[in-house]
Design a protein around this motif. Sequence first.
Motif, mmCIF file in Angstrom:
data_model
loop_
_atom_site.group_PDB
_atom_site.id
_atom_site.type_symbol
_atom_site.label_atom_id
_atom_site.label_comp_id
_atom_site.label_asym_id
_atom_site.label_seq_id
_atom_site.Cartn_x
_atom_site.Cartn_y
_atom_site.Cartn_z
ATOM 1 N N ASN A 80 2.205 12.014 -3.988
ATOM 2 C CA ASN A 80 0.703 12.579 -3.808
ATOM 3 C C ASN A 80 -0.206 11.568 -4.443
ATOM 4 N N VAL A 81 0.081 10.709 -5.101
ATOM 5 C CA VAL A 81 -0.452 9.569 -5.824
ATOM 6 C C VAL A 81 -0.742 8.390 -4.974
ATOM 7 N N LYS A 82 -1.777 8.132 -4.334
ATOM 8 C CA LYS A 82 -2.095 7.002 -3.417
ATOM 9 C C LYS A 82 -3.441 7.189 -3.291
ATOM 10 N N ALA B 261 0.919 -1.320 0.005
ATOM 11 C CA ALA B 261 0.189 -0.115 -0.096
ATOM 12 C C ALA B 261 0.847 1.431 -0.040
ATOM 13 N N ASN B 262 2.073 1.118 0.797
ATOM 14 C CA ASN B 262 2.896 2.374 0.729
ATOM 15 C C ASN B 262 4.022 2.313 -0.227
ATOM 16 N N SER B 263 3.825 1.515 -1.476
ATOM 17 C CA SER B 263 4.702 1.086 -2.353
ATOM 18 C C SER B 263 5.831 2.351 -2.634
ATOM 19 N N PRO B 264 7.111 1.802 -2.253
ATOM 20 C CA PRO B 264 8.013 2.845 -2.763
ATOM 21 C C PRO B 264 8.322 3.129 -4.238
ATOM 22 N N VAL B 265 7.944 2.089 -5.022
ATOM 23 C CA VAL B 265 8.177 2.089 -6.377
ATOM 24 C C VAL B 265 6.874 3.070 -7.021
ATOM 25 N N ARG B 266 5.727 3.060 -6.285
ATOM 26 C CA ARG B 266 4.762 4.135 -6.852
ATOM 27 C C ARG B 266 5.234 5.452 -6.411
ATOM 28 N N ARG B 267 5.812 5.677 -5.336
ATOM 29 C CA ARG B 267 6.170 6.769 -4.693
ATOM 30 C C ARG B 267 7.449 7.483 -5.792
ATOM 31 N N ALA B 268 8.283 6.754 -6.319
ATOM 32 C CA ALA B 268 9.403 6.983 -6.996
ATOM 33 C C ALA B 268 8.947 7.407 -8.300
ATOM 34 N N VAL B 269 8.119 6.582 -8.769
ATOM 35 C CA VAL B 269 7.537 6.913 -10.289
ATOM 36 C C VAL B 269 6.628 7.780 -10.743
ATOM 37 N N PHE B 270 5.451 7.926 -9.441
ATOM 38 C CA PHE B 270 4.229 8.773 -9.718
ATOM 39 C C PHE B 270 4.411 9.758 -8.595
ATOM 40 N N GLY B 271 5.097 9.969 -7.815
ATOM 41 C CA GLY B 271 5.078 10.951 -6.769
ATOM 42 C C GLY B 271 4.551 10.450 -5.409
ATOM 43 N N GLY C 241 -1.434 -5.080 -7.315
ATOM 44 C CA GLY C 241 -1.684 -5.438 -5.957
ATOM 45 C C GLY C 241 -2.110 -4.217 -5.282
ATOM 46 N N ASP C 242 -1.587 -4.311 -4.064
ATOM 47 C CA ASP C 242 -2.063 -3.360 -2.811
ATOM 48 C C ASP C 242 -1.430 -2.049 -3.568
ATOM 49 N N ALA C 243 -0.268 -1.980 -4.263
ATOM 50 C CA ALA C 243 0.480 -0.854 -4.853
ATOM 51 C C ALA C 243 -0.423 -0.093 -5.928
#
Length: 397
Positions: A167-169, A155-165, A275-277
Amino acid sequence: MTKDFFDTIIVGGGPAGATAAHELAKKGRAVLLVDREGRTKPCGGAIPPRAVRDFDIPPHMLTARIAAARMVSPSNKTVDMEITGTGYVGMVDRDAFDPWLRQRAAEAGATRIAGTFTGATQNADGTVTVQIREKSDGNAVREYKARTLIGADGANSPVRRAVFGANVKPPFVFAYHEIVRSPDTANDNFNPSRCDVIYKGEISPDFYGWIFPHGPATSIGCGSAIKGYDLRAATRRLREQAGLADCETLREEGAPLPLKPLKRWDNGRNVLLAGDAAGIVAPSSGEGIYYAMLGGQLAAEAVDQLLVTGEVKALKSARKRFMKDHGRTFLILRVMQTIWYRNDKRREQFVKMCRDPDVQRLTWESYLNKKLVKREPMAHLRVFGKDLQQLFGLSHR
């Protein structure tokens, strides 16, 4: 020795990531599966028979087969929803299930390492370089290059944060549970073949609590989206009310659960979430294992299509296919959560509504098969009418 270039690097070895790794490795793709290891996500552990069939889960991975669910209202009224026929809810222990999934991926040909994602760099040739802090190398950071990257890291995906920023959650419910040793015998408060779902504001003001047997162990916990809500204290109250306070606690776990799919899962180039990401945990129920495995499978198929065709639009197919089959279900569950979990009066009405045979039949058929039941339009109409009666206080049953 681990090589440095892969078709795909998958960060996260839970049901989504391990399934994606297994599916891609079976196709002959060079896959690197990265997982932190040593941590188990809090999870009730329920999976439907469709997951067992679709993903070839062997019988020995099921620690229990649940035949009924008991809904508990704020006033302690109960409704037992029994599964008819040969249906059941399978229970898995994530402490054993997730490592088994990762091992299956490795046996299919995926390379596994224990480590933590620290960053990703886009290259001019369309590839991506991923930085991994490896446990086996004294936590040294090593770089791996790949044609694609799948972020299945929670849910707190570091990949998502690195790629999308940052604020995208998606919106979250925070979940906590305690795995305890199951009582030796069944009683009024505990049945090893029944899941209890507790809709009490004192346990969760906006979600629910649960008692889910896993054979020799049982998951007891609750969730809430209210920041700062004391989930540990609520779980302690739940154990006391259920007569399970003296059961030996084997482990304790907590984590956020995303309850709404993100509007975009890919970066339009070489990164895809799963998944959760990607936010694919069912609203209202918090069910995630089946949807995570499906998300991993769809991500693998999308990535494989990109690798075959070179067309980056292939990545969009993962979300498109998921929402086509399950978007309506997620919308209905989100609306249901918004309406019925609002306060104890609504929760009392909701549990009362669960007595209805049409509600029970349609609920179980939809859950077990992961499809909205379309062949009984009159049953849906009756449920809709009763739903409105409960909502506006017109039912006196």
